[in-house]
Each structure stands twice: as structure tokens, then as C-alpha cells.
Design an enzyme around this catalytic site. Sequence first.
Site, PDB file in Angstrom:
ATOM      1  CB  CYS A 146      -0.906  -0.042   1.218  1.00  0.00           C
ATOM      2  SG  CYS A 146      -1.767   1.482   1.520  1.00  0.00           S
ATOM      3  N   GLY A 283      -7.846  -4.173 -17.747  1.00  0.00           N
ATOM      4  CA  GLY A 283      -8.580  -2.918 -17.551  1.00  0.00           C
ATOM      5  C   GLY A 283      -9.389  -2.939 -16.258  1.00  0.00           C
ATOM      6  CB  ILE A 286      -4.349  -1.780 -10.475  1.00  0.00           C
ATOM      7  CG1 ILE A 286      -4.645  -1.964  -8.980  1.00  0.00           C
ATOM      8  CG2 ILE A 286      -2.884  -1.419 -10.699  1.00  0.00           C
ATOM      9  CD1 ILE A 286      -3.860  -3.053  -8.291  1.00  0.00           C
ATOM     10  N   GLY A 373      -3.982  -8.720 -11.986  1.00  0.00           N
ATOM     11  CA  GLY A 373      -4.380  -9.263 -10.684  1.00  0.00           C
ATOM     12  C   GLY A 373      -3.205  -9.522  -9.766  1.00  0.00           C
ATOM     13  NE  ARG A 374      -1.167  -6.689  -5.124  1.00  0.00           N
ATOM     14  CZ  ARG A 374       0.134  -6.436  -5.279  1.00  0.00           C
ATOM     15  NH1 ARG A 374       0.589  -5.998  -6.434  1.00  0.00           N
ATOM     16  NH2 ARG A 374       0.979  -6.619  -4.297  1.00  0.00           N
ATOM     17  CG  ASP A 415      -3.902  -7.686  -0.527  1.00  0.00           C
ATOM     18  OD1 ASP A 415      -4.951  -7.181  -0.076  1.00  0.00           O
ATOM     19  OD2 ASP A 415      -3.190  -7.131  -1.395  1.00  0.00           O
ATOM     20  CG  HIS A 547     -25.709  26.043  -1.217  1.00  0.00           C
ATOM     21  ND1 HIS A 547     -25.880  25.257  -2.334  1.00  0.00           N
ATOM     22  CD2 HIS A 547     -25.609  27.333  -1.647  1.00  0.00           C
ATOM     23  CE1 HIS A 547     -25.900  26.042  -3.402  1.00  0.00           C
ATOM     24  NE2 HIS A 547     -25.731  27.316  -3.018  1.00  0.00           N
TER      25      HIS A 547
HETATM   26  P1  FAD Z   1       0.846  -5.911   1.913  1.00  0.00           P
HETATM   27  O1  FAD Z   1       0.606  -4.467   1.880  1.00  0.00           O
HETATM   28  O2  FAD Z   1       1.201  -6.591   0.633  1.00  0.00           O
HETATM   29  O3  FAD Z   1       1.959  -6.178   3.003  1.00  0.00           O
HETATM   30  C1  FAD Z   1       2.462  -7.464   3.229  1.00  0.00           C
HETATM   31  C2  FAD Z   1       3.879  -7.332   3.706  1.00  0.00           C
HETATM   32  O4  FAD Z   1       4.348  -8.606   4.151  1.00  0.00           O
HETATM   33  C3  FAD Z   1       4.855  -6.905   2.598  1.00  0.00           C
HETATM   34  O5  FAD Z   1       5.468  -5.695   2.952  1.00  0.00           O
HETATM   35  C4  FAD Z   1       5.851  -8.056   2.505  1.00  0.00           C
HETATM   36  O6  FAD Z   1       7.174  -7.610   2.277  1.00  0.00           O
HETATM   37  C5  FAD Z   1       5.730  -8.697   3.886  1.00  0.00           C
HETATM   38  N1  FAD Z   1       6.113 -10.115   3.925  1.00  0.00           N
HETATM   39  C6  FAD Z   1       5.679 -11.115   3.118  1.00  0.00           C
HETATM   40  N2  FAD Z   1       6.243 -12.278   3.489  1.00  0.00           N
HETATM   41  C7  FAD Z   1       7.040 -12.014   4.555  1.00  0.00           C
HETATM   42  C8  FAD Z   1       7.893 -12.804   5.370  1.00  0.00           C
HETATM   43  N3  FAD Z   1       8.005 -14.123   5.188  1.00  0.00           N
HETATM   44  N4  FAD Z   1       8.580 -12.196   6.348  1.00  0.00           N
HETATM   45  C9  FAD Z   1       8.467 -10.858   6.573  1.00  0.00           C
HETATM   46  N5  FAD Z   1       7.684 -10.064   5.818  1.00  0.00           N
HETATM   47  C10 FAD Z   1       6.965 -10.629   4.838  1.00  0.00           C
HETATM   48  N6  FAD Z   1      -5.979  -0.539  -1.844  1.00  0.00           N
HETATM   49  C11 FAD Z   1      -6.810   0.437  -1.418  1.00  0.00           C
HETATM   50  O7  FAD Z   1      -7.524   0.236  -0.438  1.00  0.00           O
HETATM   51  N7  FAD Z   1      -6.865   1.651  -2.060  1.00  0.00           N
HETATM   52  C12 FAD Z   1      -6.109   1.933  -3.146  1.00  0.00           C
HETATM   53  O8  FAD Z   1      -6.198   3.029  -3.700  1.00  0.00           O
HETATM   54  C13 FAD Z   1      -5.207   0.919  -3.612  1.00  0.00           C
HETATM   55  N8  FAD Z   1      -4.413   1.137  -4.670  1.00  0.00           N
HETATM   56  C14 FAD Z   1      -3.539   0.180  -5.065  1.00  0.00           C
HETATM   57  C15 FAD Z   1      -2.732   0.431  -6.154  1.00  0.00           C
HETATM   58  C16 FAD Z   1      -1.844  -0.523  -6.588  1.00  0.00           C
HETATM   59  C17 FAD Z   1      -0.954  -0.231  -7.760  1.00  0.00           C
HETATM   60  C18 FAD Z   1      -1.748  -1.766  -5.880  1.00  0.00           C
HETATM   61  C19 FAD Z   1      -0.766  -2.817  -6.302  1.00  0.00           C
HETATM   62  C20 FAD Z   1      -2.555  -2.030  -4.801  1.00  0.00           C
HETATM   63  C21 FAD Z   1      -3.465  -1.071  -4.385  1.00  0.00           C
HETATM   64  N9  FAD Z   1      -4.309  -1.311  -3.307  1.00  0.00           N
HETATM   65  C22 FAD Z   1      -5.177  -0.328  -2.916  1.00  0.00           C
HETATM   66  C23 FAD Z   1      -4.317  -2.604  -2.602  1.00  0.00           C
HETATM   67  C24 FAD Z   1      -3.516  -2.527  -1.297  1.00  0.00           C
HETATM   68  O9  FAD Z   1      -2.209  -2.092  -1.578  1.00  0.00           O
HETATM   69  C25 FAD Z   1      -3.488  -3.884  -0.627  1.00  0.00           C
HETATM   70  O10 FAD Z   1      -4.801  -4.366  -0.496  1.00  0.00           O
HETATM   71  C26 FAD Z   1      -2.857  -3.795   0.756  1.00  0.00           C
HETATM   72  O11 FAD Z   1      -1.524  -3.357   0.668  1.00  0.00           O
HETATM   73  C27 FAD Z   1      -2.890  -5.154   1.451  1.00  0.00           C
HETATM   74  O12 FAD Z   1      -2.303  -5.043   2.708  1.00  0.00           O
HETATM   75  P2  FAD Z   1      -1.610  -6.307   3.427  1.00  0.00           P
HETATM   76  O13 FAD Z   1      -1.113  -5.795   4.728  1.00  0.00           O
HETATM   77  O14 FAD Z   1      -2.530  -7.455   3.409  1.00  0.00           O
HETATM   78  O15 FAD Z   1      -0.403  -6.708   2.465  1.00  0.00           O
END
Ligand code: FAD
Length: 569
Positions: A146, A283, A286, A373-374, A415, A547
Site C-alpha cells: 500500500c 482494464g 489498477i 491481478g494479484r 490480501d 451549500h
Molecule cells: P501488503 O501491503 O502486501 O503487506 C504485506 C507485507 O508482508 C509486505 O510488505 C511483505 O514484504 C511482507 N512479507 C511477506 N512475506 C514475509 C515474510 N516471510 N517475512 C516478513 N515479511 C513478509 N488498496 C486500497 O484500499 N486503495 C487503493 O487506492 C489501492 N491502490 C492500489 C494500487 C496498486 C498499484 C496496488 C498494487 C494495490 C493497491 N491497493 C489499494 C491494494 C492494497 O495495496 C493492498 O490491499 C494492501 O496493501 C494489502 O495489505 P496487506 O497488509 O494485506 O499486504
Amino acid sequence: MIEINLKKLSGHDKSATVGKILVSENQRIKAGDILFNAESGKGNVKVKSEYDGTILKVLIKEGEEVKIGDAIFQIHGEKSSVNAENAKTEKKSSYSFGIAKPKKEDVQCDIAIIGGGPGGYVAAIRAAQLGAKVTLIEKDRLGGTCLNYGCIPTKSFVKSAHLLDEIKHAEQFGILVDEPKADMAKIVDRKDEVVSTLVGGIQYLLESWNIKYINGEARLEGEAIVVKNKKVDATIQAKNIILAVGSTAVKLNIPGADLEKVLTNKDILELKEIPESLTIIGGGIIGMEFAFIFNALGSQVTVIEYMDTTLCTLDDDIIEVIQLECDQRNIKYFCSAKAGSILETDSGKLITEFEKDEKRQYTIGDYVLMSVGRRANLDSVELEALNIELNERKNGIKVNNQMRTTNNKFYAIGDVTNIIQLAHVASHQGIVAVENILGQNIEMKYEAIPSAVFVSPEIGTVGISEKEASEKNLNIKIGKFPFAANGKALTLGSPEGFVKVIADSESDVILGAAVVGPNATDMIATFTFLIENQVTFDKLSHTVFAHPTTAESIHEALLSLKDGAIHFA
Ligand code: FAD
């Protein structure tokens, strides 16, 4: 060869996160050159060289935690006699010699969290607020996808793109400006500054809440967590573990996908030039955000989408507004189109071949962005050995609505659960997981999760959509109000789009809403509150909205569910 160790940071800080590294191996440096930015809770510090010479090896990585005394660079050279500006103020040398050994640590805590994204770091703070002893482990940079590669960097780009767009249309507002231009390197630098500030802020919050932060890759050995690298040798025993390991961008497995100029959403954030032309495969949200960004910055953008429309999860009336905007801005899109391969020409252009209407077609671009996708990071920890099961589709960790996995000691959030891949969902799941671990009985609910799409105009949605209501055969009524009839929208020069409310026909409870237009992503918060609290729309007929604001359209859309809007017939 000289090994440079880090000696000083800001104030009394003992550690910081490595921000942008500004030098590379084999580069000549002079005393006073900035080597890298260090981000700590107290702010950003530029770490400068006191040596003239050549960098032999960079021993740090962006996002890594560095402590005073850590080896940071190996150089060939000597200390400058004409010394660096900052060295004058220091009594001793900034650097000392020798390699710092990894520190062996045995950590006992209540909750250990793997992954420092918006799921993990929010969970860590909430747990500390509730009195738990917390350890957070992150292998890359705090803030996860994020902050570093997703929401925040893209929105920093969106701001630059909007600004350019507005300046280009300034004449319409009576402002005359000479031909404005975008400078990609500066746009990227600004994005890096914003990201660094936020990453430093998280570091500060972790320190403030006394959360132990370990920078390194976590592995599970039995139910213990092990982190081993050149700086850390830690074994962590925790009563509960939260898996917040996130997701990674996937690329289509088609010929040419591994060409250098085929980018993921992470690579494209580092582009130092504005491509003349850009092909985007995918499309979805992202992909379309990048389509609007690069179109506004001056690229010729072509989108190839497999489904029969872009942004296919949204209602048709929203898609219509966006597709009209694409046509006006000359963003080309091919829907029901399947990308087949990518070829590089001798001049370095990329030809993307795709199938549409049973015909083979081609488009050409300087770069291809794959935005298809992710994938949840399911390989990041050893799930099977711990009896942690996957969901039915095998694309995320299975959790109950308290965020507990099939192994009672482990929780999973964000995620990696693949329920809804949004930052605020990850954060809230983190709060729910922690509160349950600490004895409360809280359930994660998904009925009022807002979603924000930063195309032009912006889109905000929450709750049920018209599409979903019709799939579920729900008996609904719809209220709608166009921004073309809102005074504030007209003053902004943004009459496109509308506010739409969906309510249950019998109970009058508001079930869903969509806003397409100016400030949509902020306005959707009002509906989130109404839906979360199961408010009936008639309760709002006597609520007064200021307003002139775009928010008056919320009131008008609600009024249109009963006797009609005031400013639209
Ligand atoms: P992440 O943010 O992916 O964090 C997981 C972390 O775990 C990572 O930093 C990784 O390095 C770490 N990790 C993994 N394995 C290990 C390990 N074994 N040991 C130690 N560390 C580890 N969402 C929104 O709500 N609004 C938006 O506008 C938006 N825009 C986006 C734009 C783009 C281009 C992208 C790609 C995503 C966007 N998202 C947006 C989605 C959002 O970024 C994710 O949903 C969010 O980051 C998920 O959070 P998370 O904590 O689950 O995972």
C-alpha cells in the site's frame, strides 16, 4: 577497501529505515555527496560521505532497518582533507571500520505479526494499545504494498496527472498559462518523498508504542518464527501469530511477458520518462488508474481487457461515464480481447498481439504494463506443516469471521486471505484479529466496505450494487442525482457523473451507493456510515447539507427515493 559504518542519525535515534539509496556500485563519490536517505520517526536524514573514492559494494537495501554501527558501504578511497559540510560539525569521524555481526536474540511476546503492510502494522499498533507485547517482522519496507508500491505512490501520481490536466484546461477558468509539461523524474521524486515521510511515520508509531520491529524475512520453524540475515539472528516465540504477508502482482504467462519493458505495477512507479505510448493488459481498477495517469501525462494509452468491459465489477451506468471519458481523452480500449504474445522490435518498441472478434490484432507501445491481478503470498510461510488450510478456491488462507485460521494459534489478515484486496480491509481485519486474540468477541463484516477508484472522474462505491441486487433478485428502489445539477460541481468544471442510492423497497433501509464525480472517493464515507448503521433513507430528509458542496447531491439522491429531488426533475 574501507568499510563504512553508520555513526549518526537524527537526534537520539538509534535506528532508521533506509530510504532512497542515491549511489550505486562502481560510482565515484566525493566527500559531501549524499549516500542515502534514512527515515526515522524524527524525520528524514541525508547520510553523507566523508570520503573521496569509489563505491565497491552497497551493503544496505531500500526499506531495510539500519542501526548505528551497521556496515553500510564498502568503498575504495580515502577520507577527504577538504571535508564534507556535515563532518565539520562532528568531533570524530562519522564512520568506523569492521563488519557488524548479526545480533542473536530470543524474543518472547504475546503477538507476533509477519508482514508490515496496512494489515500488519495496524494490527501491531492496536495490539500494543490494548497492552499486548508485540513483535512485527517485515522483510521489505514498513507500509507494505500500500505505502510503497500501491495506494500511496499511485495517488501521488494521480495528483501530478490531475494538476497537469487542470493546468491544461486553465483557460476555461480564465487563467492563461504557457504550455505546461510533465517531468517524470520529479514526479517520481515527489512520490518517493511522500512515501518516505509515511514510512518514517510508521517507524515512529512503532517506537512510540514500544513495538519490537525486526527487519528481515520470517520463516516458521514449527510454531517459532526465525529471522536470520546479515544483521539479525532472532527466534521469536509468540502466544499468537498473525499472518499478514500480503500479495504479489502476477504476470500473464504469455510469450514476451519477461521482456524488460513489460512492467508490473511496481516497476512502472520507477519509470524515469513518460512513455510516448503505453499498452496496458488488464482494464481493472489498477490498470485503469494507470491508464488515466499516463494519458494525462501525455502517453498514448491502449488498454486490452479480457472481460466484456473495463472496470467490470461496477454497475453499467458508472462504466458508461468512464468509457465516455476514455473516448474524450483518447484512451483506447479493446474489451473481450485476449492478449496472446508480446514481441520487441529492433527499435525497442513492444508489439502486443491480441485476439478480438476472432481476429488477430496488434498494438504497439514503448512499454507494456501487465495489470492482471494479484496473487496471495501463500508460499511466504510454511502453511501445510502447520495445518493452515486454504479457502475453497485455494487462492487465499481460510479464516473464520474472527480472522482465525484452521490452526487456533494463527490468524490471517489482508490480501493473503484474498477476501477483498483493499488496504482498509486489511487494516480492519487486523484490528478484528487482535481484539479477538485479546479476549473480545468481534466479527469482521463486509456489508459496508467502501471502495475508491481514482480514475477521472473519481468513483466511490459501498454496499450492494445494482448488478448484485439483480443477481440476488432483491426488491430495491434507486435514487439518482446528476452532478450536472449541482452548483458546486459546475463551479469546479466537473459536471460529469452522479450519486446513486440503492434502498430496500420494503424496509427503506439503504443497502448500497455509488458516487461518480468530483470528490466521490471522500463522499462515499457518508454512505458507508448510513449502510453500516442500517439507516432508512427517510431519516435523512430533514438532515441539512452545507451549500454549496458536492455533498448536497447525497441529500438530493436520497430525496429522489421518495418525493423527488429539489433541483432535478
Ligand atoms: P501488503 O501491503 O502486501 O503487506 C504485506 C507485507 O508482508 C509486505 O510488505 C511483505 O514484504 C511482507 N512479507 C511477506 N512475506 C514475509 C515474510 N516471510 N517475512 C516478513 N515479511 C513478509 N488498496 C486500497 O484500499 N486503495 C487503493 O487506492 C489501492 N491502490 C492500489 C494500487 C496498486 C498499484 C496496488 C498494487 C494495490 C493497491 N491497493 C489499494 C491494494 C492494497 O495495496 C493492498 O490491499 C494492501 O496493501 C494489502 O495489505 P496487506 O497488509 O494485506 O499486504
